[in-house]
Design an enzyme around this catalytic site. Sequence first.
Site, PDB file in Angstrom:
ATOM      1  CE1 TYR A   1     114.345  20.287  20.345  1.00 37.48           C
ATOM      2  CE2 TYR A   1     112.616  21.269  19.007  1.00 37.48           C
ATOM      3  CZ  TYR A   1     112.997  20.525  20.112  1.00 37.48           C
ATOM      4  OH  TYR A   1     112.034  20.033  20.963  1.00 37.48           O
TER       5      TYR A   1
ATOM      6  CB  SER B   1     109.272  18.665  18.406  1.00 32.67           C
ATOM      7  OG  SER B   1     108.904  20.018  18.288  1.00 32.67           O
TER       8      SER B   1
HETATM    9  N1  LIG Z   1     108.580  22.123  25.854  1.00 27.96           N
HETATM   10  C1  LIG Z   1     108.207  22.126  24.595  1.00 27.96           C
HETATM   11  O1  LIG Z   1     107.647  23.122  24.073  1.00 27.96           O
HETATM   12  C2  LIG Z   1     108.435  20.912  23.725  1.00 27.96           C
HETATM   13  C3  LIG Z   1     107.812  20.886  22.464  1.00 27.96           C
HETATM   14  C4  LIG Z   1     108.025  19.790  21.638  1.00 27.96           C
HETATM   15  C5  LIG Z   1     108.821  18.745  22.064  1.00 27.96           C
HETATM   16  N2  LIG Z   1     109.408  18.800  23.297  1.00 27.96           N
HETATM   17  C6  LIG Z   1     110.253  17.659  23.660  1.00 27.96           C
HETATM   18  O2  LIG Z   1     109.750  17.071  24.856  1.00 27.96           O
HETATM   19  C7  LIG Z   1     110.820  16.435  25.566  1.00 27.96           C
HETATM   20  C8  LIG Z   1     110.818  16.940  27.005  1.00 27.96           C
HETATM   21  O3  LIG Z   1     111.097  18.337  26.981  1.00 27.96           O
HETATM   22  P1  LIG Z   1     110.729  19.358  28.155  1.00 27.96           P
HETATM   23  O4  LIG Z   1     109.975  20.453  27.530  1.00 27.96           O
HETATM   24  O5  LIG Z   1     110.170  18.621  29.289  1.00 27.96           O
HETATM   25  O6  LIG Z   1     112.194  19.931  28.452  1.00 27.96           O
HETATM   26  P2  LIG Z   1     113.042  19.975  29.806  1.00 27.96           P
HETATM   27  O7  LIG Z   1     114.252  20.797  29.455  1.00 27.96           O
HETATM   28  O8  LIG Z   1     112.218  20.375  30.948  1.00 27.96           O
HETATM   29  O9  LIG Z   1     113.471  18.449  29.993  1.00 27.96           O
HETATM   30  C9  LIG Z   1     114.480  17.857  29.215  1.00 27.96           C
HETATM   31  C10 LIG Z   1     114.945  16.578  29.891  1.00 27.96           C
HETATM   32  O10 LIG Z   1     116.035  16.037  29.118  1.00 27.96           O
HETATM   33  C11 LIG Z   1     117.099  15.744  30.011  1.00 27.96           C
HETATM   34  N3  LIG Z   1     118.397  15.835  29.329  1.00 27.96           N
HETATM   35  C12 LIG Z   1     118.945  16.913  28.729  1.00 27.96           C
HETATM   36  N4  LIG Z   1     120.186  16.615  28.316  1.00 27.96           N
HETATM   37  C13 LIG Z   1     120.427  15.325  28.657  1.00 27.96           C
HETATM   38  C14 LIG Z   1     121.525  14.442  28.511  1.00 27.96           C
HETATM   39  N5  LIG Z   1     122.680  14.818  27.927  1.00 27.96           N
HETATM   40  N6  LIG Z   1     121.416  13.175  28.975  1.00 27.96           N
HETATM   41  C15 LIG Z   1     120.283  12.763  29.574  1.00 27.96           C
HETATM   42  N7  LIG Z   1     119.200  13.557  29.756  1.00 27.96           N
HETATM   43  C16 LIG Z   1     119.283  14.824  29.296  1.00 27.96           C
HETATM   44  C17 LIG Z   1     117.002  16.802  31.095  1.00 27.96           C
HETATM   45  O11 LIG Z   1     117.729  16.455  32.250  1.00 27.96           O
HETATM   46  C18 LIG Z   1     115.494  16.824  31.316  1.00 27.96           C
HETATM   47  O12 LIG Z   1     115.070  15.782  32.165  1.00 27.96           O
HETATM   48  C19 LIG Z   1     112.096  16.784  24.783  1.00 27.96           C
HETATM   49  O13 LIG Z   1     112.392  15.728  23.898  1.00 27.96           O
HETATM   50  C20 LIG Z   1     111.690  18.011  23.997  1.00 27.96           C
HETATM   51  O14 LIG Z   1     112.491  18.188  22.843  1.00 27.96           O
HETATM   52  C21 LIG Z   1     109.220  19.845  24.139  1.00 27.96           C
END
Ligand SMILES: NC(=O)c1ccc[n+]([C@@H]2O[C@H](COP(=O)([O-])OP(=O)(O)OC[C@H]3O[C@@H](n4cnc5c(N)ncnc54)[C@H](O)[C@@H]3O)[C@@H](O)[C@H]2O)c1
Length: 259
Positions: free
Chosen positions: A150, A137
């Site tokens: 985080y 991130s």
């Molecule tokens: N959305 C943002 O602004 C953002 C920014 C930077 C990084 N990210 C990172 O991108 C990645 C995807 O995030 P997103 O925004 O699509 O979020 P999201 O919440 O839509 O997806 C998260 C995914 O992680 C899975 N997950 C959560 N807990 C779990 C567990 N215990 N076991 C297995 N799977 C699990 C969920 O089922 C889901 O598929 C993450 O690593 C997040 O930290 C997101």
Amino acid sequence: MDLAGKNVVYLGGFGGIGQKCVQELLQRQIKSLAIFDLVENAAILAEWKNNNPNTDIFYQKVDITQKSDIETAYKETAQRVGHFDVVVNGSGLMNDRLIELTIQINLLGVINSTLTALEYMDKAKGGRGGLIVNISSVAGLQPTALMAIYSAAKSGVTTFTRAMANPIYYAHSGVGFITICPGFTDTGLLDDIDNKTTFTYETPMLAMFNKVKRQRPEDCASNLVRAIETAKNGAVLMLETGETQEVDMPDLWKPQFED
Ligand SMILES: NC(=O)c1ccc[n+]([C@@H]2O[C@H](COP(=O)([O-])OP(=O)(O)OC[C@H]3O[C@@H](n4cnc5c(N)ncnc54)[C@H](O)[C@@H]3O)[C@@H](O)[C@H]2O)c1
């Protein structure tokens, strides 16, 4: 890397960014796609299978906090598809009120998944090499005080992945590593932030958070899949407002040797 004919494992493939990445990957005529996630999304899985009859798409239940789930999923996937070319560690949780779970999912889970995948991919162990993509991130590039836990977990992902990309390891295993650092992306991860900050008291940082520009998950996904195709070992890529920027991470310390 030409993705056509490749076997891909995607952790968090039913998430906001994950779903869009899967859709991009499926346009590349990949041979198989294993989705490791906590809960199955049967409707979207059926749709992907219907629209992509030439790709073997399947779900493996994985709670990434459970090492045994991770090991079983990789084992069963290896039995089904033979080998993996690309692994994307894209599971995540942003909730600083759940300290242990934040570290377990975002950092320990990525480490355990990476090391388990390497057992199958490492050329020195009979594997074929490949690429492991770890999603960190922008909070893993610099301190993000509103979400200090985080941010700590994601900084760990960035550092771990850069360490894995060491050329000495690469020469041994043939497995490259890239770190993906998305900026704010419009997914469920950003919902209900007021109740997920490190501290419960009001700060101006929360108001700022709510004003930050968000990119569309499909824009983040198309840049992520392009990064897989480029496959530059050791790259740290910031995916922000629909753009990709390679981040130069300087060495701040150099060892001083005894004479
Ligand atoms: N959305 C943002 O602004 C953002 C920014 C930077 C990084 N990210 C990172 O991108 C990645 C995807 O995030 P997103 O925004 O699509 O979020 P999201 O919440 O839509 O997806 C998260 C995914 O992680 C899975 N997950 C959560 N807990 C779990 C567990 N215990 N076991 C297995 N799977 C699990 C969920 O089922 C889901 O598929 C993450 O690593 C997040 O930290 C997101």
